[in-house]
Design a protein around this motif. Structure first.
Motif, mmCIF file in Angstrom:
data_model
loop_
_atom_site.group_PDB
_atom_site.id
_atom_site.type_symbol
_atom_site.label_atom_id
_atom_site.label_comp_id
_atom_site.label_asym_id
_atom_site.label_seq_id
_atom_site.Cartn_x
_atom_site.Cartn_y
_atom_site.Cartn_z
ATOM 1 N N SER A 1 0.835 -1.200 0.000
ATOM 2 C CA SER A 1 0.000 0.000 0.000
ATOM 3 C C SER A 1 0.868 1.247 0.000
ATOM 4 N N ALA A 2 0.281 2.325 -0.502
ATOM 5 C CA ALA A 2 0.921 3.636 -0.495
ATOM 6 C C ALA A 2 -0.151 4.674 -0.775
ATOM 7 N N SER A 3 0.168 5.910 -0.380
ATOM 8 C CA SER A 3 -0.749 7.007 -0.640
ATOM 9 C C SER A 3 -0.029 8.200 -1.258
ATOM 10 N N ASP A 4 1.077 8.601 -0.664
ATOM 11 C CA ASP A 4 1.749 9.794 -1.164
ATOM 12 C C ASP A 4 2.854 9.453 -2.160
ATOM 13 N N PRO A 5 3.341 10.433 -2.913
ATOM 14 C CA PRO A 5 4.335 10.171 -3.960
ATOM 15 C C PRO A 5 5.641 9.581 -3.423
ATOM 16 N N GLY A 6 6.097 10.081 -2.270
ATOM 17 C CA GLY A 6 7.338 9.562 -1.703
ATOM 18 C C GLY A 6 7.218 8.100 -1.310
ATOM 19 N N GLY A 7 6.078 7.748 -0.734
ATOM 20 C CA GLY A 7 5.842 6.356 -0.359
ATOM 21 C C GLY A 7 5.797 5.446 -1.574
ATOM 22 N N ALA A 8 5.121 5.909 -2.616
ATOM 23 C CA ALA A 8 5.055 5.125 -3.858
ATOM 24 C C ALA A 8 6.446 4.933 -4.443
ATOM 25 N N ALA B 1 3.173 -13.117 -5.865
ATOM 26 C CA ALA B 1 1.836 -12.596 -6.170
ATOM 27 C C ALA B 1 1.670 -11.285 -5.415
ATOM 28 N N MET B 2 1.424 -10.209 -6.138
ATOM 29 C CA MET B 2 1.384 -8.875 -5.559
ATOM 30 C C MET B 2 -0.011 -8.278 -5.698
ATOM 31 N N GLN B 3 -0.502 -7.678 -4.614
ATOM 32 C CA GLN B 3 -1.780 -6.974 -4.641
ATOM 33 C C GLN B 3 -1.604 -5.655 -3.915
ATOM 34 N N GLY B 4 -1.891 -4.557 -4.593
ATOM 35 C CA GLY B 4 -1.760 -3.240 -3.988
ATOM 36 C C GLY B 4 -3.099 -2.602 -3.723
ATOM 37 N N PRO C 1 -1.856 10.212 -4.898
ATOM 38 C CA PRO C 1 -0.864 10.233 -5.968
ATOM 39 C C PRO C 1 -0.203 8.869 -6.209
ATOM 40 N N ALA C 2 -0.111 8.060 -5.172
ATOM 41 C CA ALA C 2 0.502 6.734 -5.337
ATOM 42 C C ALA C 2 -0.292 5.883 -6.329
ATOM 43 N N LEU C 3 -1.595 6.006 -6.297
ATOM 44 C CA LEU C 3 -2.438 5.258 -7.231
ATOM 45 C C LEU C 3 -2.091 5.633 -8.664
ATOM 46 N N GLU C 4 -1.968 6.922 -8.917
ATOM 47 C CA GLU C 4 -1.632 7.373 -10.272
ATOM 48 C C GLU C 4 -0.224 6.944 -10.678
ATOM 49 N N GLN C 5 0.724 6.955 -9.743
ATOM 50 C CA GLN C 5 2.082 6.516 -10.060
ATOM 51 C C GLN C 5 2.101 5.043 -10.448
ATOM 52 N N PHE C 6 1.389 4.226 -9.721
ATOM 53 C CA PHE C 6 1.361 2.800 -10.041
ATOM 54 C C PHE C 6 0.590 2.542 -11.336
ATOM 55 N N ARG C 7 -0.466 3.305 -11.573
ATOM 56 C CA ARG C 7 -1.190 3.158 -12.845
ATOM 57 C C ARG C 7 -0.295 3.540 -14.023
ATOM 58 N N ALA C 8 0.528 4.570 -13.851
ATOM 59 C CA ALA C 8 1.450 4.984 -14.915
ATOM 60 C C ALA C 8 2.477 3.897 -15.201
ATOM 61 N N TYR D 1 4.561 -1.884 -17.296
ATOM 62 C CA TYR D 1 5.546 -2.793 -16.723
ATOM 63 C C TYR D 1 4.844 -3.971 -16.052
ATOM 64 N N PHE D 2 3.804 -3.677 -15.276
ATOM 65 C CA PHE D 2 3.113 -4.733 -14.554
ATOM 66 C C PHE D 2 2.479 -5.743 -15.499
ATOM 67 N N ASN D 3 1.995 -5.278 -16.637
ATOM 68 C CA ASN D 3 1.368 -6.186 -17.592
ATOM 69 C C ASN D 3 2.344 -7.232 -18.110
ATOM 70 N N LEU D 4 3.616 -6.932 -18.106
ATOM 71 C CA LEU D 4 4.618 -7.899 -18.540
ATOM 72 C C LEU D 4 4.682 -9.105 -17.605
ATOM 73 N N TYR D 5 4.376 -8.872 -16.346
ATOM 74 C CA TYR D 5 4.512 -9.929 -15.355
ATOM 75 C C TYR D 5 3.189 -10.531 -14.936
ATOM 76 N N GLY D 6 2.112 -9.797 -15.049
ATOM 77 C CA GLY D 6 0.775 -10.329 -14.825
ATOM 78 C C GLY D 6 0.461 -10.769 -13.411
ATOM 79 N N SER D 7 1.332 -10.481 -12.449
ATOM 80 C CA SER D 7 1.061 -10.953 -11.098
ATOM 81 C C SER D 7 0.864 -9.805 -10.116
ATOM 82 N N ILE D 8 0.544 -8.623 -10.630
ATOM 83 C CA ILE D 8 0.325 -7.472 -9.758
ATOM 84 C C ILE D 8 -1.092 -6.953 -9.965
ATOM 85 N N GLY D 9 -1.834 -6.888 -8.871
ATOM 86 C CA GLY D 9 -3.159 -6.301 -8.910
ATOM 87 C C GLY D 9 -3.134 -4.956 -8.211
ATOM 88 N N ILE D 10 -3.933 -4.033 -8.696
ATOM 89 C CA ILE D 10 -4.001 -2.711 -8.084
ATOM 90 C C ILE D 10 -5.469 -2.390 -7.806
#
Length: 106
Positions: free
Chosen positions: A10-17, A33-36, A41-48, A52-61
């Motif tokens: 989990s994360a919320s702010d840009p520094g944490g992300a 297996a990763m689930q976030g 802002p962290a949500l937008e950083q991970f969406r951006a 990369y995540f699609n290459l591995y297919g094991s990360i959910g957001i």
């Protein structure tokens, strides 16, 4: 032989992300297996970084912005994490809310 771990992050702010993004990528590359559950802002950083995540297919957001504590508890019960990786954020952040609910997860 190592078994796949289920890691909730989990994360919320840009520094944490920024602090956990490279760790999440490395763990995904390792096959964990990763689930976030992310907010702000962290949500937008991970969406951006989703290409990369699609290459591995094991990360959910999951967007945790409007999730109640009951909703978070259901997310935890469904995913059943072995480990929790938290960024630290100021205030009553998603990290602190999840931490309170994760009694037996290191």
């Amino acid at each position: 032989m190592n078994s796949t771990k289920k890691i909730l992050f989990s994360a919320s702010d840009p520094g944490g992300a920024n602090a956990i993004l490279s760790v999440v990528k490395m763990l995904a590359e390792r096959g964990e297996a990763m689930q976030g559950i992310l907010t702000g802002p962290a949500l937008e950083q991970f969406r951006a970084a989703s290409r990369y995540f699609n290459l591995y297919g094991s990360i959910g957001i999951t967007d945790g912005t409007s999730l109640s504590d009951d909703d978070l508890a259901r997310e935890i019960a469904t995913f059943k994490p072995d480990v929790y990786l938290a960024a630290s954020s100021i205030g009553n952040s998603i990290d602190k809310r999840l931490f309170k609910l994760l009694k037996d997860v290191p």
